[in-house]
Write a protein that holds these residues in place. Structure first.
Motif, short mmCIF file in Angstrom:
data_model
loop_
_atom_site.label_atom_id
_atom_site.label_comp_id
_atom_site.label_asym_id
_atom_site.label_seq_id
_atom_site.Cartn_x
_atom_site.Cartn_y
_atom_site.Cartn_z
N UNK A 36 0.84 -1.20 0.00
CA UNK A 36 0.00 0.00 0.00
C UNK A 36 0.87 1.25 0.00
N UNK A 37 2.02 1.18 0.64
CA UNK A 37 2.94 2.33 0.71
C UNK A 37 3.63 2.59 -0.62
N UNK A 38 3.72 1.57 -1.45
CA UNK A 38 4.45 1.70 -2.71
C UNK A 38 3.80 2.77 -3.58
N UNK A 39 4.59 3.65 -4.18
CA UNK A 39 4.01 4.78 -4.92
C UNK A 39 3.54 4.44 -6.34
N UNK A 40 2.96 3.30 -6.53
CA UNK A 40 2.45 2.93 -7.84
C UNK A 40 0.94 3.18 -7.82
N UNK A 41 0.45 4.13 -8.60
CA UNK A 41 -0.97 4.54 -8.50
C UNK A 41 -1.98 3.42 -8.70
N UNK A 42 -1.77 2.53 -9.64
CA UNK A 42 -2.75 1.47 -9.89
C UNK A 42 -2.83 0.51 -8.70
N UNK A 43 -1.69 0.11 -8.18
CA UNK A 43 -1.66 -0.79 -7.02
C UNK A 43 -2.27 -0.10 -5.81
#
Length: 194
Positions: free
Chosen positions: A50-57
């Motif tokens: 959730x912390x990962x800055x990938x908008x789709x994820x």
């Protein structure tokens, strides 16, 4: 031959989140049955995703919208399912509140003790000695039991122990998700991030 049939059926409009996310969500849905170690691992991995800055994820994992795709479970749907399981457990055990409070306090003291030990073992020289305390003790030492002396695990019946600790972990995980969602809401989207 069988795998190509499966792949082609997924390629023709059948939504699928993939095995990794599916397994994580299934494990999370079994939160009350898992060991504390499994629960910590699953919630830790999900928090990092959730912390990962990938908008789709991020949008998939943090969305609370109802999707009209019956084959795709979302993190929100799984959390709602776990909440229903917790409510059923609470209805069956009128003493759950006291058990959860004891478990929460035990985990808090254990966490503080481990952080204090890390601080003592650090080589950074970040410790602040307070001469007004006996023997120049560290300032926050009064809030903790003596080093290495933890309170015993609370007297939770064995059949309820994993569930009680899971309820504490569930509440803390929800707080962490809320904090991460708040961070994402104020952070600008940067598509060129590393």
């Amino acid at each position: 031959m069988m795998s190509s049939c499966k792949e082609s059926s997924r390629g023709h409009g059948v939504p699928f989140t993939g095995p990794f996310i599916s397994v994580l969500l299934s494990r999370l849905e079994n939160l009350l049955e898992n060991s504390i170690a499994v629960n910590l691992l699953v919630t830790g991995i999900l928090a990092q995703l959730v912390s990962y800055p990938q908008p789709l994820l991020r949008s998939f994992l943090l969305s609370t919208d109802d999707h009209n795709q019956p084959n795709v479970r979302t993190l929100y749907q799984v959390l709602v399912s776990v909440r229903a399981q917790i409510e059923r457990f609470m209805a069956a055990r009128p003493d759950y509140s006291a058990l959860v409070t004891q478990a929460w306090r035990f985990l808090l003291v254990k966490d503080q003790d481990s952080k204090f030990r890390e601080c003592l073992q650090s080589q950074d020289g970040d410790l602040i000695l307070d001469p007004s305390l006996p023997n120049g003790s560290v300032k926050n030492a009064l809030a903790l039991p003596p080093l290495g002396v933890l309170p015993p695990c609370p007297p939770i019946p064995p059949q309820a122990k994993s569930r009680v600790f899971a309820i504490v972990l569930y509440a803390e995980f929800l707080k962490e998700l809320a904090a991460i969602a708040q961070e994402h809401s104020i952070a600008p989207d940067c598509p060129d991030e590393e």
